[in-house]
Design a protein around this motif. Structure first.
Motif, PDB file in Angstrom:
ATOM      1  N   PHE A 122       0.849  -1.186   0.022  1.00  0.00           N
ATOM      2  CA  PHE A 122       0.114   0.032   0.073  1.00  0.00           C
ATOM      3  C   PHE A 122       0.819   1.144  -0.003  1.00  0.00           C
ATOM      4  CE2 PHE A 122      -2.836  -3.026   2.227  1.00  0.00           C
ATOM      5  CZ  PHE A 122      -3.598  -3.330   1.286  1.00  0.00           C
ATOM      6  N   ALA A 123       1.952   1.022   0.700  1.00  0.00           N
ATOM      7  CA  ALA A 123       2.808   2.147   0.801  1.00  0.00           C
ATOM      8  C   ALA A 123       3.582   2.374  -0.737  1.00  0.00           C
ATOM      9  CB  ALA A 123       4.014   2.074   1.595  1.00  0.00           C
ATOM     10  N   ARG A 124       3.839   1.565  -1.264  1.00  0.00           N
ATOM     11  CA  ARG A 124       4.292   1.606  -2.771  1.00  0.00           C
ATOM     12  C   ARG A 124       3.273   2.136  -3.813  1.00  0.00           C
ATOM     13  NH1 ARG A 124       8.071   3.027  -6.005  1.00  0.00           N
ATOM     14  NH2 ARG A 124       8.008   1.839  -8.351  1.00  0.00           N
ATOM     15  N   LEU A 125       2.100   1.723  -3.679  1.00  0.00           N
ATOM     16  CA  LEU A 125       0.987   2.079  -4.343  1.00  0.00           C
ATOM     17  C   LEU A 125       0.678   3.685  -4.110  1.00  0.00           C
ATOM     18  CD1 LEU A 125      -1.571  -0.712  -3.965  1.00  0.00           C
ATOM     19  CD2 LEU A 125      -0.080  -0.287  -6.157  1.00  0.00           C
ATOM     20  N   LYS A 126       0.810   4.149  -2.855  1.00  0.00           N
ATOM     21  CA  LYS A 126       0.506   5.573  -2.458  1.00  0.00           C
ATOM     22  C   LYS A 126       1.766   6.346  -3.152  1.00  0.00           C
ATOM     23  CE  LYS A 126      -2.133   4.540   1.603  1.00  0.00           C
ATOM     24  NZ  LYS A 126      -2.061   4.398   3.139  1.00  0.00           N
ATOM     25  N   ASP A 127       3.050   5.906  -2.928  1.00  0.00           N
ATOM     26  CA  ASP A 127       3.996   6.552  -3.609  1.00  0.00           C
ATOM     27  C   ASP A 127       3.945   6.801  -5.299  1.00  0.00           C
ATOM     28  OD1 ASP A 127       5.314   6.807  -1.384  1.00  0.00           O
ATOM     29  OD2 ASP A 127       6.743   5.383  -1.616  1.00  0.00           O
ATOM     30  N   LEU A 128       3.556   5.764  -5.949  1.00  0.00           N
ATOM     31  CA  LEU A 128       3.247   5.810  -7.246  1.00  0.00           C
ATOM     32  C   LEU A 128       2.197   6.630  -7.712  1.00  0.00           C
ATOM     33  CD1 LEU A 128       3.824   1.952  -8.118  1.00  0.00           C
ATOM     34  CD2 LEU A 128       5.128   3.784  -8.802  1.00  0.00           C
ATOM     35  N   GLU A 203      -9.264   5.784  -4.512  1.00  0.00           N
ATOM     36  CA  GLU A 203     -10.519   4.957  -4.152  1.00  0.00           C
ATOM     37  C   GLU A 203      -9.948   3.431  -4.191  1.00  0.00           C
ATOM     38  OE1 GLU A 203     -13.383   6.043  -6.869  1.00  0.00           O
ATOM     39  OE2 GLU A 203     -13.675   8.185  -5.790  1.00  0.00           O
ATOM     40  N   LEU A 204      -9.355   3.002  -5.189  1.00  0.00           N
ATOM     41  CA  LEU A 204      -8.983   1.741  -5.198  1.00  0.00           C
ATOM     42  C   LEU A 204      -7.987   1.213  -3.888  1.00  0.00           C
ATOM     43  CD1 LEU A 204      -8.546  -1.036  -6.429  1.00  0.00           C
ATOM     44  CD2 LEU A 204      -6.981   0.080  -8.165  1.00  0.00           C
ATOM     45  N   ILE A 205      -7.054   2.169  -3.844  1.00  0.00           N
ATOM     46  CA  ILE A 205      -6.164   1.752  -2.590  1.00  0.00           C
ATOM     47  C   ILE A 205      -6.882   1.604  -1.165  1.00  0.00           C
ATOM     48  CG2 ILE A 205      -4.451   2.592  -0.998  1.00  0.00           C
ATOM     49  CD1 ILE A 205      -2.969   4.039  -3.713  1.00  0.00           C
ATOM     50  N   LYS A 214     -15.911  -5.562  -3.634  1.00  0.00           N
ATOM     51  CA  LYS A 214     -16.809  -4.622  -4.428  1.00  0.00           C
ATOM     52  C   LYS A 214     -16.381  -3.395  -4.609  1.00  0.00           C
ATOM     53  CE  LYS A 214     -21.755  -3.513  -5.109  1.00  0.00           C
ATOM     54  NZ  LYS A 214     -23.100  -3.510  -4.442  1.00  0.00           N
ATOM     55  N   GLY A 215     -15.854  -2.663  -3.733  1.00  0.00           N
ATOM     56  CA  GLY A 215     -15.458  -1.283  -3.803  1.00  0.00           C
ATOM     57  C   GLY A 215     -14.217  -1.241  -4.662  1.00  0.00           C
TER      58      GLY A 215
END
Length: 248
Positions: A122-128, A203-205, A214-215
């Motif tokens: 999640f940290a990586r996805l936020k950084d990207l 929203e996906l993260i 579902k979200g």
């Protein structure tokens, strides 16, 4: 649980087409052309000349010719009657077909990945996502390409977490065909005053962190269809303008 250390696919921010070394030449030429298509280096409708590509890749024409043949067989490029090769032009039929396939397959893989993602991921996805937002602050060719690569790295990180050797190649094929379209859509934001679209990533993260399947699928679907909708609207506007000129 993963620690988020998986390396991202491609080279986010690399930009442009780069020369390749002579080791495993045929595979490296193919990989570089493939990467360039995914990241929008080549645009929809662009003609590709073997000699030009060979010079840019610092290689002979033979591996380029073979790589183009492979990409044609994968529907990433198309061969014309005069033996020329081009990036497929944007059509409504292809847009709709790609959008449906991507929502179906990528939605399934995202749901599968959820239980395999951890804090490091999640940290990586936020950084990207932050890097993608930064790239969109100044809209030029280099930044749009960087944002395209970062967007691919974001989704690729999620999909690889699912660990599906069957579905992963399907996704890569869909992204290969979608690359020029997604890149073209990025240039429409200035015309439509649309934001960068990273709110779908956030929203996906959030859904992934909360275990909300579902979200997560809903956020992914909105993210995928947004780019295709921009292009579809562009086609509609062009057709309407052509009719007006014809009857004017």
């Amino acid at each position: 649980m993963p620690d988020g250390s998986r390396s991202q696919s491609g080279r986010a921010g690399g930009g442009g087409i780069t020369p390749v070394l002579r080791e495993t030449l045929h595979d490296r030429v193919y990989a570089e052309l493939r990467r360039s298509l995914v990241h929008g280096v080549f645009v929809s409708g662009q003609m590709l000349r073997i000699q030009d590509l060979a010079e840019k890749l610092n290689t002979s024409t033979m591996p380029v010719r073979e790589a183009l043949a492979r990409l044609i067989s994968e529907q990433a490029l198309e061969a014309l009657p005069n033996r020329s090769v081009r990036v497929p032009v944007i059509t409504r039929e292809k847009l709709d077909d790609l959008a449906r396939a991507r929502v179906l397959i990528e939605g399934e893989v995202t749901a599968r990945a959820m239980d395999r993602l951890g804090p490091g991921d999640f940290a990586r996805l936020k950084d990207l996502t932050r890097s993608c937002e930064a790239a969109f602050t100044v809209r030029n060719e280099d930044n749009i390409r960087r944002a395209t690569e970062l967007n691919h790295a974001f989704h690729d990180h999620i999909y690889r977490a699912a660990g599906s050797p069957v579905l992963q190649p399907m996704i890569e094929s869909l992204w290969l065909q979608s690359g020029p379209y997604v890149h073209a859509a990025a240039f429409l934001h200035d015309e439509t005053s649309d934001p960068a679209g990273t709110h779908h990533h956030w929203e996906l993260i959030k859904a992934l962190e909360n275990g909300d399947r579902k979200g997560a699928v809903t956020a992914l679907t909105r993210d995928i269809t947004r780019a295709f909708s921009l292009l579809r609207n562009k086609l509609d506007a062009e057709e309407a303008d052509a009719r007006t000129r014809q009857h004017g």
